[in-house]
Write an enzyme that holds these catalytic residues in place. Structure first.
Site, mmCIF file in Angstrom:
data_model
loop_
_atom_site.group_PDB
_atom_site.id
_atom_site.type_symbol
_atom_site.label_atom_id
_atom_site.label_comp_id
_atom_site.label_asym_id
_atom_site.label_seq_id
_atom_site.Cartn_x
_atom_site.Cartn_y
_atom_site.Cartn_z
ATOM 1 N N CYS A 9 3.196 6.951 10.583
ATOM 2 C CA CYS A 9 2.941 7.518 9.379
ATOM 3 C C CYS A 9 4.310 8.396 9.031
ATOM 4 O O CYS A 9 4.417 9.343 8.194
ATOM 5 C CB CYS A 9 1.754 8.521 9.109
ATOM 6 N N ARG A 57 0.900 -1.302 -0.130
ATOM 7 C CA ARG A 57 0.012 0.117 0.007
ATOM 8 C C ARG A 57 0.655 1.149 -0.020
ATOM 9 O O ARG A 57 2.333 1.130 0.235
ATOM 10 C CB ARG A 57 -0.852 0.082 1.180
#
Length: 244
Positions: A202, A98
């Site tokens: 992240c 992803r």
């Protein structure tokens, strides 16, 4: 946020709650659904009878045992513990295909995996991500949690306009092949946020993470959150959701 073109026939999206499932097992299932859609699209491109070759849209909900996942553009340095520590804490680590960097999935979190043929909605990945964000923003509003977007950063944020208080409550990362999507979003509902101390979530060093539980000061029934997510997903994407 605009929804899918209302002049088109409403798309149907099959909803399936997989419950607690190993991350790799859920990934394999997503890949199976994506590849089936890709096969149908390739067949349709060579067929004169396209009416019988229709892709299927899916929205999977699930929860994973503790796992850190790293996106294809992520940096392993954002995992702050070593293999032995992962084993001691009973946390898995999985590099994925992803987008995005490192994140955590685990108990108390609602993970949503849409496998959509965007050619039936809109062929715009940026709009797709904004639509996923909008679904979560509307859901959080139902629970009295004001949320929004942080400029240049994917996901859903609380107080994004205040750098000292900005915190991410929902991470996102997707893959798209021939306009068929997989992977998706992870909304922290009753998640133990201590797991995020072992990573730079992240890859963002100066902002924290949040959960609905902490924001509201009480546990939140997951089924209520899923019901709201489904309602707003159907609204934002202009689709009918069919329960498995």
């Amino acid at each position: 946020m605009p929804t899918a073109n209302s002049l088109k026939m409403k798309q149907q999206i099959n909803v399936n709650d997989l419950g607690l499932i190993d991350y790799q097992q859920a990934w394999d299932y997503q890949e199976q659904l994506l590849q089936e859609n890709v096969r149908i699209k390739l067949e349709a491109s060579r067929s004169t009878d396209k009416a019988q070759l229709t892709t299927a849209n899916h929205l999977l909900f699930c929860e994973h045992p503790p796992v850190y996942t790293l996106g294809k553009s992520g940096h392993i340095e954002n995992l702050l513990i070593n293999e032995q520590q992962l084993q001691e804490k009973a946390i898995s680590f999985v590099p994925t295909n992803r987008g995005g960097d490192i994140t955590f999935h685990g108990p108390g979190q609602i993970v949503g995996y849409p496998i959509l043929d965007l050619e039936h909605f809109f062929t715009d990945l940026g709009r797709y991500l904004r639509s996923l964000e909008e679904t979560v923003i509307l859901t959080l509003a139902d629970f009295g949690i004001p949320a929004g977007r942080s400029a240049g950063e994917t996901g859903v944020w609380l107080e994004p306009e205040n750098p000292a208080k900005a915190r991410k409550i929902c991470a996102m990362g997707v893959r798209c092949s021939r306009w068929v999507t997989m992977h998706g979003f992870a909304l922290n509902v009753n998640t133990d946020l201590d797991y995020f101390n072992n990573i730079i979530p992240c890859g963002i060093t100066d902002k924290k993470v949040a959960s609905m539980h902490v924001e509201l000061g009480r546990p939140v029934p997951p089924e209520e959150v899923k019901a709201a997510l489904k309602r707003h997903f159907a609204e934002v994407f202009g689709a009918d959701l069919l329960e498995a």
